[in-house]
Design a protein around this motif. Sequence first.
Motif, PDB file in Angstrom:
ATOM      1  N   THR A  91     -28.989  35.363  -2.815  1.00  0.00           N
ATOM      2  CA  THR A  91     -29.419  35.331  -4.217  1.00  0.00           C
ATOM      3  C   THR A  91     -28.367  34.629  -5.063  1.00  0.00           C
ATOM      4  OG1 THR A  91     -30.378  37.489  -3.824  1.00  0.00           O
ATOM      5  CG2 THR A  91     -30.258  36.778  -6.105  1.00  0.00           C
ATOM      6  N   HIS A 151     -28.863  44.443   2.045  1.00  0.00           N
ATOM      7  CA  HIS A 151     -28.288  44.253   0.713  1.00  0.00           C
ATOM      8  C   HIS A 151     -27.265  43.125   0.656  1.00  0.00           C
ATOM      9  CE1 HIS A 151     -29.508  48.447  -0.679  1.00  0.00           C
ATOM     10  NE2 HIS A 151     -30.225  47.549  -1.284  1.00  0.00           N
ATOM     11  N   THR A 152     -26.322  43.163   1.590  1.00  0.00           N
ATOM     12  CA  THR A 152     -25.230  42.195   1.538  1.00  0.00           C
ATOM     13  C   THR A 152     -25.714  40.763   1.738  1.00  0.00           C
ATOM     14  OG1 THR A 152     -23.611  43.845   2.135  1.00  0.00           O
ATOM     15  CG2 THR A 152     -23.032  41.553   2.581  1.00  0.00           C
ATOM     16  N   PRO A 153     -26.447  40.497   2.841  1.00  0.00           N
ATOM     17  CA  PRO A 153     -26.914  39.106   2.989  1.00  0.00           C
ATOM     18  C   PRO A 153     -27.827  38.655   1.856  1.00  0.00           C
ATOM     19  CG  PRO A 153     -27.775  40.511   4.763  1.00  0.00           C
ATOM     20  CD  PRO A 153     -26.768  41.311   4.034  1.00  0.00           C
ATOM     21  N   GLY A 176     -27.807  39.717  -1.188  1.00  0.00           N
ATOM     22  CA  GLY A 176     -26.953  39.520  -2.363  1.00  0.00           C
ATOM     23  C   GLY A 176     -26.294  38.157  -2.315  1.00  0.00           C
ATOM     24  N   SER A 177     -25.836  37.822  -1.126  1.00  0.00           N
ATOM     25  CA  SER A 177     -25.158  36.550  -0.955  1.00  0.00           C
ATOM     26  C   SER A 177     -26.117  35.381  -1.182  1.00  0.00           C
ATOM     27  CB  SER A 177     -24.554  36.503   0.448  1.00  0.00           C
ATOM     28  OG  SER A 177     -23.826  35.339   0.613  1.00  0.00           O
TER      29      SER A 177
END
Lengths: 389, 160
Positions: A165, A158-160, A162-163
Motif C-alpha cells: 500500500t 498486515h505487513t506485506p 502495508g508495504s
Amino acid sequence: MPDPAAILRLVVIPSDAVTLERVRRAAPGAEILPAADAAAARARLEKDADAIVAVGPAVAGSLESLGREAPPLIVLDAGPGSAPAVSDAFVSLSSDLELPAWLQAAARLRRTQRDLRLVRAESERINGELVASYAQLVQQEKMAALGALVAGIAHEMHTPIGSITSNSDILVRSLNRLRELISSDTCPESFRKHPDLVRVIGIVEEISRVNRMATERIIGIVRSLRNFARLDEAEARPADLREGLESTLTLVHHEMKNRITVVREFGDLPAVQCHLNQLSQVFMNMLVNATHAIQGKGTITIRTFREGDDVKIQIADSGSGIPPENLARIFDTGFTTKSVGVGTGLGLAISRKIIEDHHGRIEVASEVGKGTTFTITLPIEWKIPADPK
Amino acid sequence: MNSPDRQPVILVVDDEEMVLVSIKSFLMLETEYEVLTANSPPEGVEIAKQRTIDLVISDYLMPEMDGITFLMQVKNLQPHTIRILLTGYADKENAIKAINDVGLYQYIEKPWQNADLAIVIRNGLEKRFLLERLAQKIREVKSAQENLQEIQDQIIKAFM
C-alpha cells in the motif's frame, strides 16, 4: 370386563354373512372385522387388526400382494390346489377346530411385530438426532479451526499489505515529482516531449492507479476476514450489525458477481449486544442461500430497522422460493434440497441455534416463484446476563 | 509549523526489511528528515546509544524483543524521544496498554496510510521541538533571573 388389548381383532375376507359367522364360531370372544378385499384387509391390519382370516383358496391367492413382511394370515379351506399360491408364512388349515390355537400364536406374533416396529422407529429417531448433533459439533469445530486459520492469515498479511500500500502511494508521489521535474525549464524540450517518455510515464501512471485499487480491495477483504473470524471476542459486546453485513457481503461477492444486485436499505441501528463473528456466519449462510435460490439475474434486498427493544434484519431474495411442504422443515437438522456436496443441511439449523443463543428468533416467509424473506429479530440488550458460551 | 534549527532524526525499527524500505522511501521523498533504520531492536538500541533520536517508530512483534520493551529501552537512553508503535490489529490492546507504560506518543495500525503516518510524525516532531524550545526558554529565563539576582546583589552591596 376383559382387557381390550387381549381381545383378538380378526380381519375376515370375504365379508359375506356365512363366512363371518363361521369364523365367529371358531374364534369365540374375537372381534370380527369384515373386509371386502385384500387391500381393505391389509389396511385394517396396518391399523389395528391382529390377523387376517381368509376363507377359501381363491381369496388366499389374491393376498399374495401383501408383500414380503408376511402378516399373520390364516387360510381356512385352503384346498389342495392352493398350495403354490400360499407362501411359507401362511398357515393353511383344513378344519375350523384348529383355528383358536393358531389365532393366539398369530396374534402374539402380530403384536410383537408391531412393538418391534415402534422400538425401531424410536431408535431410528434417536440415531438421527445423534447424527445431527455430531454433524453440528463437527461443523462448529470446523468453523472454529477455519476461523483461527483465517485470523492467522489476516494477521500475517498486515505487513506485506502495508508495504505494498505504502509503495504504490510512494510510486504515485514519485511520479508526480518526476512530472514536475521534466516540466521545468531546465529539462530540454526534446526529452520532455519524447514520445517514449510520455508513453512510459502513462503506463506507470495507469499501473499505479490499478495497484492502488487492487491494494484497497485486498485491505477490504482482509478487514472482512478479520471481522468474520474475530476469535478474540469471548464475550458478547455491542456491535454495529451493518459492519457484519458489509464484511459478509465482501466475502460472498464472488458468489454474486454481476448476476445479483444487492439493495441495502439500512435503517438506523443501535449497537446490538452480540458475537458479531457468529452473526456474520448467519448472514453468510442467508446470503449464500439467497444466491443459490436465484437462477440467472436477481436481487437480494437487505433491510435493517429497529422495532422497540429489538432490531430486525431482513434478507429477501427474488429467487425460486420454498414450497410450502418444505417451509416448515428448513430449520431442521439434516434437511436439504440441494444435491450431495452442495448443502450439508446444517446451515439453517446452525443459524437458528446461533440466533437463539442470542435470545433472538429467525422467521421465514416464501412464495414459490417470487422469492424468500428471512427475518432475524434480535434484542438490543440481553435481558439475562448469561453468555451462551 | 515550527521549523527546527536542525535536521530531524528519525529511527525506524522493524524485523521486516520491506517495512523499513517502504517507510524510509516515503520519508525521503516527502520530508527532509534523516531516516535511520534498524532490522532488530538490539541494532536500534545501538543506534540510540550513539545518535540523538528525535522520533522512533517501532514494530510491535519482533523476534528478539517486542516493540514496547524496545521503546522502554530507548526511553531510558533518551527520555525526550517521541515514541510511536506500529502494530497489527490483533496487538492493538497491547499498544493501548503501552500508551501509559512507555509513554507512547501514538500507535499506527498496519496496514498504514502514508498520509496518516506523515501527519503523526510531523505532529510528533513538532511536540519534540516545542518542548526542546520550551526547555531552552526556561533555561534562558532561569539564567536571566540569576543574572538579575546577581546585579541586584551587587546593587545592594554597593549601597550597603
